[in-house]
Structure formats: C-alpha cells, structure tokens
Design a protein around this motif. Structure first.
Motif, PDB file in Angstrom:
ATOM      1  N   PHE A 176      35.560  36.095  45.872  1.00  0.00           N
ATOM      2  CA  PHE A 176      36.884  36.577  45.511  1.00  0.00           C
ATOM      3  C   PHE A 176      37.914  35.764  46.321  1.00  0.00           C
ATOM      4  O   PHE A 176      37.893  35.769  47.534  1.00  0.00           O
ATOM      5  CB  PHE A 176      37.055  38.063  45.853  1.00  0.00           C
ATOM      6  N   PHE A 177      38.682  34.975  45.739  1.00  0.00           N
ATOM      7  CA  PHE A 177      39.067  34.802  44.344  1.00  0.00           C
ATOM      8  C   PHE A 177      38.484  33.477  43.883  1.00  0.00           C
ATOM      9  O   PHE A 177      38.777  32.453  44.474  1.00  0.00           O
ATOM     10  CB  PHE A 177      40.597  34.856  44.283  1.00  0.00           C
ATOM     11  N   GLU A 178      37.668  33.445  42.821  1.00  0.00           N
ATOM     12  CA  GLU A 178      36.911  32.253  42.451  1.00  0.00           C
ATOM     13  C   GLU A 178      37.659  31.245  41.573  1.00  0.00           C
ATOM     14  O   GLU A 178      37.452  30.035  41.716  1.00  0.00           O
ATOM     15  CB  GLU A 178      35.605  32.651  41.763  1.00  0.00           C
TER      16      GLU A 178
END
Length: 208
Positions: A176-178
């Motif tokens: 998170f966040f990819e």
C-alpha cells in the motif's frame, strides 16, 4: 474565476507534467528506480492502456491491442473536447470557483496523458534496457496514436504480509500504495475529489 485564470492553471499543470515526463524519459531506462525516501520513489514505468494498465482488449478479446489502443486514444481526444466545452460553459455561467478549478484540473490531467498517447511514440526512442533519445534519427518507438503514458511516482507506504484471519487475502503479500502514476493522474484525481467533497458547493443553483 475567469476562463483566462483557468487556462493559466491548465498550462502550469501541463508544464510540470510534461517536464517531469521528459526528464524521466531522457534520464531513466524502463524499470529504473530512484529512492527519495523509503515510502517515496521515482520508478519509471509506461502504460499503454487505461487506469492501472488495463487494456480494452482485456475485456473485448476479438480486438487487437493496437486497435484497442487507437480506440482508447480517440475516445480520450473526444472526451477532452467535451471537458473543454464543460469548462467554457461553466465559466460563461459564472459557476462556483471550486467547479471551475476541478474542471481545469481534470482537463489538464487528461490532456497531459493524451499528449503521451498521441505523440510520444514519434518523439522518443524505446526505453527498454536503455535511456530514450528525444527525436531519434531512426524515428520513434511507434507511430502516431500509439505512444505510451509515462508514470514515475511511486508511494509504497507499507509492505508486508496480511494477517491470516483476513478473508480472501489473509497471508498474502500486500503493498500500500502500489500503483505508479504521474502528475496528470494526480490532477485528474484532485479534480474528481474536489467534485465529490465539495459537491453541493460546486453544483449549487448558481451553476445551473
């Protein structure tokens, strides 16, 4: 807010977007990464589809990737004219400032990614395993309307394995966040968030 001010905002966003993309294309090979902080990295990827790299051909199997790419780019061009008219009409009706700002952000972001899709295939050489050249003598990596959108902003705020008790995703590795995105994507997201958060103010009776 006047149309002139909206245009200035659009130009500023476009300049930041295109300058950042030009720098990445001429200083990074595809897949190169520069770590600013642990949670913020410059990571060069290219996207020739929709959001998160999705392609029309992923849903409509009988359409080739190249045909789907042209269809998507043409749709974006048509959409940008619609957004431009929306901005002009909203300005003419003296709509709330928040609405005009939101439309300007969305327009600038959409136009920034359209420039990549339409022209980058002609303007740059390929970035696979090498740093791209601007206006190469042998020609670009593809033709008109077949350019790939440059993404570089990567915020892996947290990486790890999810708790086993979570349904469906328990025990799986998660970031998170990819997604990797660009300034144009940020502008579009900001515009839509403004419309959601300030919905009543943006679409007040004054803007009818």
């Amino acid at each position: 807010m006047s149309l002139k001010k909206s245009i200035i905002i659009i130009i500023l966003i476009l300049l930041v977007d295109q300058i950042s993309k030009f720098y990445i294309k001429t200083h990074f090979a595809l897949g190169d990464e520069y770590r600013v902080f642990q949670w913020f990295r410059v990571y060069f990827v290219e996207n020739d589809g929709m959001a998160w790299g999705t392609k029309i051909s992923d849903f409509v199997s009988f359409i080739s990737d190249r045909t789907a790419k042209i269809a998507l780019t043409v749709f974006r061009i048509v959409a940008i004219f619609g957004i431009g008219y929306w901005l002009f009409d909203a300005t003419k009706k003296n709509s709330p400032k928040v609405l005009l700002l939101a439309i300007a952000f969305i327009f600038a972001g959409a136009l920034g990614n359209i420039i990549d899709s339409v022209f980058y295939g002609l303007l740059f050489s390929d970035s696979h395993g090498q740093i791209a050249t601007f206006l190469p003598a042998e020609g670009g990596y593809d033709g008109l309307l077949h350019g790939r959108v440059v993404d570089m902003l990567y915020f892996p705020l947290w990486k790890g394995f999810l708790p086993e008790w979570l349904p469906f995703f328990g025990g799986k590795f998660f970031t998170f966040f990819e997604p990797v995105f660009n300034v144009a994507d940020m502008a579009i997201s900001t515009g839509f968030m403004m419309l959601l958060v300030f919905n009543k103010k943006a679409f007040s009776k004054k803007s009818d």
